[in-house]
Design a protein around this motif. Sequence first.
Motif, PDB file in Angstrom:
ATOM      1  N   ALA A  64       5.183  11.794  22.646  1.00  0.00           N
ATOM      2  CA  ALA A  64       6.410  11.787  22.535  1.00  0.00           C
ATOM      3  C   ALA A  64       7.549  11.129  23.090  1.00  0.00           C
ATOM      4  O   ALA A  64       7.607   9.975  24.437  1.00  0.00           O
ATOM      5  N   GLY A  65       9.300  10.787  22.255  1.00  0.00           N
ATOM      6  CA  GLY A  65       9.691  10.003  23.143  1.00  0.00           C
ATOM      7  C   GLY A  65      11.098  10.487  21.984  1.00  0.00           C
ATOM      8  O   GLY A  65      11.318  11.488  21.518  1.00  0.00           O
ATOM      9  N   THR A  66      12.288   9.887  22.270  1.00  0.00           N
ATOM     10  CA  THR A  66      13.220   9.476  21.852  1.00  0.00           C
ATOM     11  C   THR A  66      13.826   8.098  21.724  1.00  0.00           C
ATOM     12  O   THR A  66      14.057   7.207  22.220  1.00  0.00           O
ATOM     13  N   SER A  67      14.993   7.614  20.479  1.00  0.00           N
ATOM     14  CA  SER A  67      15.274   6.869  20.336  1.00  0.00           C
ATOM     15  C   SER A  67      16.641   7.116  21.300  1.00  0.00           C
ATOM     16  O   SER A  67      17.170   7.336  21.728  1.00  0.00           O
ATOM     17  N   VAL A  68      17.370   5.733  21.291  1.00  0.00           N
ATOM     18  CA  VAL A  68      18.743   6.124  22.485  1.00  0.00           C
ATOM     19  C   VAL A  68      19.524   6.477  21.502  1.00  0.00           C
ATOM     20  O   VAL A  68      20.102   5.887  20.271  1.00  0.00           O
ATOM     21  N   LYS A  69      20.220   7.802  22.568  1.00  0.00           N
ATOM     22  CA  LYS A  69      21.502   8.191  22.245  1.00  0.00           C
ATOM     23  C   LYS A  69      22.434   7.220  22.111  1.00  0.00           C
ATOM     24  O   LYS A  69      22.806   6.525  22.807  1.00  0.00           O
ATOM     25  N   ASP A  87       9.827   2.647  17.875  1.00  0.00           N
ATOM     26  CA  ASP A  87       8.598   2.154  18.363  1.00  0.00           C
ATOM     27  C   ASP A  87       7.891   3.186  19.462  1.00  0.00           C
ATOM     28  O   ASP A  87       8.662   4.068  20.319  1.00  0.00           O
ATOM     29  N   ILE A  88       6.601   3.121  19.007  1.00  0.00           N
ATOM     30  CA  ILE A  88       5.699   3.902  19.664  1.00  0.00           C
ATOM     31  C   ILE A  88       5.055   3.255  20.407  1.00  0.00           C
ATOM     32  O   ILE A  88       3.614   3.926  20.588  1.00  0.00           O
ATOM     33  N   ARG A  89       4.801   1.997  20.659  1.00  0.00           N
ATOM     34  CA  ARG A  89       3.922   1.291  20.711  1.00  0.00           C
ATOM     35  C   ARG A  89       3.738   1.544  22.194  1.00  0.00           C
ATOM     36  O   ARG A  89       2.410   1.783  22.318  1.00  0.00           O
ATOM     37  N   LYS A  90       4.401   1.981  23.422  1.00  0.00           N
ATOM     38  CA  LYS A  90       3.731   2.574  24.841  1.00  0.00           C
ATOM     39  C   LYS A  90       2.930   3.430  24.834  1.00  0.00           C
ATOM     40  O   LYS A  90       2.100   4.412  25.606  1.00  0.00           O
ATOM     41  N   CYS A  91       2.998   4.651  23.565  1.00  0.00           N
ATOM     42  CA  CYS A  91       1.890   5.237  23.303  1.00  0.00           C
ATOM     43  C   CYS A  91       0.066   4.508  23.237  1.00  0.00           C
ATOM     44  O   CYS A  91      -0.505   5.761  24.010  1.00  0.00           O
ATOM     45  N   GLY A  92      -0.083   3.026  22.781  1.00  0.00           N
ATOM     46  CA  GLY A  92      -0.750   2.963  22.873  1.00  0.00           C
ATOM     47  C   GLY A  92      -2.257   3.415  21.617  1.00  0.00           C
ATOM     48  O   GLY A  92      -3.251   3.337  22.004  1.00  0.00           O
ATOM     49  N   PHE A  93      -1.800   4.067  20.975  1.00  0.00           N
ATOM     50  CA  PHE A  93      -2.607   4.137  19.709  1.00  0.00           C
ATOM     51  C   PHE A  93      -3.043   3.242  19.523  1.00  0.00           C
ATOM     52  O   PHE A  93      -2.975   2.137  18.983  1.00  0.00           O
ATOM     53  N   VAL A  94      -4.658   3.628  18.811  1.00  0.00           N
ATOM     54  CA  VAL A  94      -5.550   2.887  17.917  1.00  0.00           C
ATOM     55  C   VAL A  94      -6.000   2.885  16.663  1.00  0.00           C
ATOM     56  O   VAL A  94      -6.016   2.022  16.036  1.00  0.00           O
ATOM     57  N   THR A  95      -5.632   4.494  16.096  1.00  0.00           N
ATOM     58  CA  THR A  95      -5.072   4.781  15.156  1.00  0.00           C
ATOM     59  C   THR A  95      -4.178   5.094  15.146  1.00  0.00           C
ATOM     60  O   THR A  95      -2.987   5.578  15.735  1.00  0.00           O
ATOM     61  N   PHE A 126       7.289   4.049  13.238  1.00  0.00           N
ATOM     62  CA  PHE A 126       7.451   4.597  12.073  1.00  0.00           C
ATOM     63  C   PHE A 126       8.959   4.529  11.198  1.00  0.00           C
ATOM     64  O   PHE A 126       9.963   3.963  12.264  1.00  0.00           O
ATOM     65  N   ARG A 127       8.970   4.723  11.010  1.00  0.00           N
ATOM     66  CA  ARG A 127      10.847   4.905  10.033  1.00  0.00           C
ATOM     67  C   ARG A 127      10.961   5.930   9.371  1.00  0.00           C
ATOM     68  O   ARG A 127       9.883   6.751   8.658  1.00  0.00           O
TER      69      ARG A 127
END
Length: 156
Positions: A64-69, A87-95, A126-127
């Motif tokens: 989980a996260g948030t974009s910068v307010k 940007d969710i790349r820090k989650c490390g998803f492979v799918t 994601f957008r």
Amino acid sequence: MAFLKLVLVFSAAIVLASSKKGGKKGRLRSLTFEINELKARKNDVMVISGEEDLREERCAKVCAGTSVKGETNWVDFSSNGIYTDVDIRKCGFVTIPTVTSSLEGTMSHWSTTGSSEIYSVTTDTFRIYLAAPHGRGGGANKMGWNVEWIAVGYTC
């Protein structure tokens, strides 16, 4: 993992406290039961369906996260809309993960539409598009708009 260690320590304390009553066999049975219970609960994340084939449960992850307010990269789109790539790349998803989002702000975000409609999901981004004419031209950041999100997917 910290929860698991805490439960193991707590369980060991219970076993030691009850050792006078049940003897070695009772302690062993109690400890074995506790360990089996913990193994059964070690992964509370279960993916029932997804964009791609299911994988091992141990690889399922919630991120989980948030974009910068006030600093989200909102881009003007059409005459009455804006969008941002999260940007969710820090989650490390492979799918490709399943993503849920909402819009947070200090004013007027209640009047927008589109904050939970996800576009172009990848393992890294994601957008979302918002119908929000007053958010154009930097208005979204002035009103403190940012994207709150939760993603569930596989990391192995």
